[in-house]
Structures are given as C-alpha cells and as structure tokens.
Design a protein around this motif. Structure first.
Motif, PDB file in Angstrom:
ATOM      1  N   ASP A  92       0.937  -1.111   0.069  1.00 34.79           N
ATOM      2  CA  ASP A  92       0.148  -0.066   0.048  1.00 34.79           C
ATOM      3  C   ASP A  92       1.029   1.183   0.034  1.00 34.79           C
ATOM      4  OD1 ASP A  92      -2.286  -1.254   0.012  1.00 34.79           O
ATOM      5  OD2 ASP A  92      -2.638  -1.546   2.186  1.00 34.79           O
ATOM      6  N   SER A  93       0.512   2.361  -0.736  1.00 38.66           N
ATOM      7  CA  SER A  93       1.149   3.444  -0.899  1.00 38.66           C
ATOM      8  C   SER A  93       0.995   4.295   0.383  1.00 38.66           C
ATOM      9  CB  SER A  93       0.539   4.330  -2.000  1.00 38.66           C
ATOM     10  OG  SER A  93       1.039   5.611  -1.786  1.00 38.66           O
TER      11      SER A  93
ATOM     12  N   GLU B 264      -3.807   7.360  -1.113  1.00 35.62           N
ATOM     13  CA  GLU B 264      -4.962   6.577  -0.468  1.00 35.62           C
ATOM     14  C   GLU B 264      -5.647   5.415  -1.527  1.00 35.62           C
ATOM     15  OE1 GLU B 264      -8.857   6.965   1.734  1.00 35.62           O
ATOM     16  OE2 GLU B 264      -7.448   8.436   2.373  1.00 35.62           O
ATOM     17  N   ASP B 265      -5.505   4.081  -1.130  1.00 35.53           N
ATOM     18  CA  ASP B 265      -6.159   3.116  -2.161  1.00 35.53           C
ATOM     19  C   ASP B 265      -5.118   2.922  -3.424  1.00 35.53           C
ATOM     20  OD1 ASP B 265      -8.524   3.015  -0.411  1.00 35.53           O
ATOM     21  OD2 ASP B 265      -9.478   4.682  -1.592  1.00 35.53           O
ATOM     22  N   SER B 266      -3.996   3.098  -3.357  1.00 40.02           N
ATOM     23  CA  SER B 266      -3.072   2.945  -4.201  1.00 40.02           C
ATOM     24  C   SER B 266      -1.925   1.785  -3.968  1.00 40.02           C
ATOM     25  CB  SER B 266      -2.254   4.190  -4.542  1.00 40.02           C
ATOM     26  OG  SER B 266      -3.229   5.165  -5.278  1.00 40.02           O
ATOM     27  N   GLU B 267      -1.446   1.059  -4.755  1.00 36.42           N
ATOM     28  CA  GLU B 267      -0.520   0.312  -4.521  1.00 36.42           C
ATOM     29  C   GLU B 267       0.909   0.835  -5.305  1.00 36.42           C
ATOM     30  OE1 GLU B 267      -0.296  -4.064  -4.812  1.00 36.42           O
ATOM     31  OE2 GLU B 267      -2.460  -3.720  -5.659  1.00 36.42           O
TER      32      GLU B 267
END
Length: 117
Positions: free
Chosen positions: A39-40, A44-47
């Motif tokens: 997870d980044s 948010e909500d990024s790999e």
C-alpha cells in the motif's frame, strides 16, 4: 556502501543515472515468483512496487516481513518497455530507490518513463 540519502529527489536522480549506466534495475521477488508491492504511504487506495538501482540497496530491505524476498534483476529495457506498461495498466505506482527508512518517491509509471527521455 549505499549512496542513498534522506533526499528522495536525489535518490530518484541516482536511480535514473545508475540504472542507465548498468542497464539494470532491482525489485524484490520471493521464491513463489511474487514481486513485492504494498500500500502506498502517499496515496490512499493505491499500491506501489519498489525498485532500486543497486542490488545492495534492495537487499537491505529483505528483513522482517520482507525476509522471504530477494533482490531480483531486471534489464532496464524490460523495465521500461514491459514493466512500466503493465504497472500503468494495473494502476500501480513505482517506488524508486527507497532508503533505509523506506522514504522515496512514488511515481506514476509514465512519470518514471519520462525521467529517461
């Protein structure tokens, strides 16, 4: 000894110059063929999938929860032509030359490609 510093912009520039010279980049892969992505910390909500320009810098992260991973070499050509395209399609960010504190830039694959132009 690592050339990485607390300056993430310099570490990104070092990634480009070192990988251009050696024509290689390094990611972390386990014995099941799974490449490390996580997870980044910035988006948010990024790999994000991290890569390094030196095997030694990648190796220092193969501890604790990443102990099953090993530095794995990719040719620069394969990284630029195949991996960045796939990561862009999968909407995965690219982490470049994270230092020992896991500080480093997280960039869109297209932005990484642009660094080489």
């Amino acid at each position: 000894m690592s050339k990485l510093t607390e300056d993430v912009k310099k570490n990104t520039a070092l990634f480009v110059s070192d990988s251009h010279k050696s024509e290689t980049v390094w990611g972390l892969c386990n014995d099941q063929g799974q490449w490390l992505s996580l997870d980044s910390s910035e988006f948010e909500d990024s790999e994000v999938m991290p890569f390094w320009s030196q095997a030694e810098d990648a190796q220092c992260h193969c501890v604790d929860e990443w102990a099953s991973f090993v530095p794995t070499k990719l040719s620069l050509e394969e990284f630029l032509e195949d991996w960045l395209t796939t990561l862009a399609a999968d909407e995965v960010l690219v982490g470049l030359n994270w230092n020992n504190e896991l500080d480093g830039e997280e960039l869109e694959p297209k932005a990484v490609l642009d660094l080489y132009l």
